[in-house]
Scaffold this active site. Sequence first.
Site, PDB file in Angstrom:
ATOM      1  N   SER A   4       0.808  -1.133   0.005  1.00 15.28           N
ATOM      2  CA  SER A   4      -0.008   0.053   0.259  1.00 15.28           C
ATOM      3  C   SER A   4       0.911   1.390  -0.116  1.00 15.28           C
ATOM      4  O   SER A   4       0.878   2.105   0.979  1.00 15.28           O
ATOM      5  CB  SER A   4      -1.040  -0.138   1.151  1.00 15.28           C
ATOM      6  OG  SER A   4      -1.896  -1.136   1.439  1.00 15.28           O
ATOM      7  N   ALA A  40       1.748   8.750   4.859  1.00 15.48           N
ATOM      8  CA  ALA A  40       2.110   8.758   6.334  1.00 15.48           C
ATOM      9  C   ALA A  40       3.359   9.515   6.545  1.00 15.48           C
ATOM     10  O   ALA A  40       3.764  10.189   7.445  1.00 15.48           O
ATOM     11  CB  ALA A  40       1.978   7.408   6.756  1.00 15.48           C
ATOM     12  N   GLY A  50       0.757   4.083  -1.810  1.00 14.30           N
ATOM     13  CA  GLY A  50       0.276   5.420  -1.552  1.00 14.30           C
ATOM     14  C   GLY A  50       0.109   5.882  -0.088  1.00 14.30           C
ATOM     15  O   GLY A  50       0.288   7.021   0.500  1.00 14.30           O
ATOM     16  N   ASP A  51      -0.573   4.920   0.900  1.00 14.89           N
ATOM     17  CA  ASP A  51      -0.790   5.399   2.039  1.00 14.89           C
ATOM     18  C   ASP A  51       0.515   5.556   2.856  1.00 14.89           C
ATOM     19  O   ASP A  51       0.766   6.387   3.825  1.00 14.89           O
ATOM     20  CB  ASP A  51      -1.616   4.090   2.808  1.00 14.89           C
ATOM     21  CG  ASP A  51      -3.032   4.000   2.194  1.00 14.89           C
ATOM     22  OD1 ASP A  51      -3.728   4.839   2.624  1.00 14.89           O
ATOM     23  OD2 ASP A  51      -3.437   3.221   1.852  1.00 14.89           O
ATOM     24  N   THR A  52       1.539   4.711   2.647  1.00 16.80           N
ATOM     25  CA  THR A  52       2.565   4.849   3.366  1.00 16.80           C
ATOM     26  C   THR A  52       3.511   6.009   3.176  1.00 16.80           C
ATOM     27  O   THR A  52       3.943   6.834   3.794  1.00 16.80           O
ATOM     28  CB  THR A  52       3.515   3.647   2.989  1.00 16.80           C
ATOM     29  OG1 THR A  52       3.066   2.678   3.349  1.00 16.80           O
ATOM     30  CG2 THR A  52       5.063   3.638   3.621  1.00 16.80           C
TER      31      THR A  52
END
Length: 401
Positions: free
Chosen positions: A169, A176, A171-173
């Site tokens: 994932s 973040a 994009g999420d990382t």
Amino acid sequence: MEEENQYPLQGVRVLELGTLLAGPFSGRLLADFGAEVIKVEPPGKSDPMRDWGKKKDGVGLWWPIQSRNKKSVTLNLREEAGQNLLKDLVKESDVIIENFRPGTMEKWGLSYEILSEINPKIIMVRTSGYGQTGPYKSRAGFGSVAEAMGGLRYVTGFPDRPPSRIGISIGDTLAALFATIGCLTALHEREKSGKGQVVDTAIYEAVFSVMESTIPDYLLAGYLRERMGNILPGVSPSNIYLTQDETYIVIGANADGVFKRLCQAMGQPELAEEPEYATHDARGKNMKELDALIERWTKSLPAKDSLALLEEYGVPSGLIYSTKEIVDDPHYKEREMIINVNHPVLGDFPMPGIVPKLSRTPGKVLRPGPEHMGKDNEAIYKDLLKLDEEEIIELKEKKII
């Protein structure tokens, strides 16, 4: 404990309100370096991450990593009593992390404007698919969609196949990581101003920010980067190559000096002087021919021998690791990149180590993610907020905590 006092973010209290990936990954990074991260979950409705991924003896194997070093409380933010309780926590905190759809915190009466009146030093780290402003702000925005809008999916994969995703994932990382940078920047600025602020991170923007020179390539040079599989346009040699024993290795030798060393390792030093390969631009234009020459050489040797030669000549190269190779690798071990933390059910629990390494005040993983919701309710509500036993019982009965 005394050991915790050495951590660089010791004394920073974080309220983590988000779920799944982007917000909680920021919480994990802050907790790795000593911040007190209080994970907030609605009573009776846990973060789905507790159940995602593979399981062992009924225990989800992702949650202990994502929520390591964190504390856990339950709190119903949809009820006024829960909102008031969060406001009490805000008075005692430095950072709020949330990754709800924009407008959710405002709907609950927990906007930054309201919370900053309670605590002017509070920093609100907000991560969403499209950001807190703009025409798309109210759209649901998962990382997968943001990767597509940010341009990453378009260039990922092979030219004769549909756009692909990266196997994590990402994009999420990325969001973040940018959110965490913003949080630390705001904490540093607060030392001067004494005031908090909002850190607004959009997942699609985090993805877009790492898309190199694709914008001027298109607007100034008329070049639209397409999917190119294992290569980068104009960067050669930098590819995967098959060896005699049917193993793929990676070689990155696109800089002039490194390319000369590669040619020496191949026993063909004259290649580095040929006009088709002597410069970076020339190698980029003749990429296919050059890759074919290199693979002819790698196919003449087993992977172990070709990599030994490349290492001898200082050419960046390596195997394509699966998790199996990672756990067996001595460099990972020496760098403490796979650590074991005691889990109450599973015992020794292996997980990734701390990144980055600080020389004087390194981070540390003290415990895996809390195994049940509300594990720290008493410590937070009774010890921190000074609620008495009757108040806590009443909050439980009303399903506020």
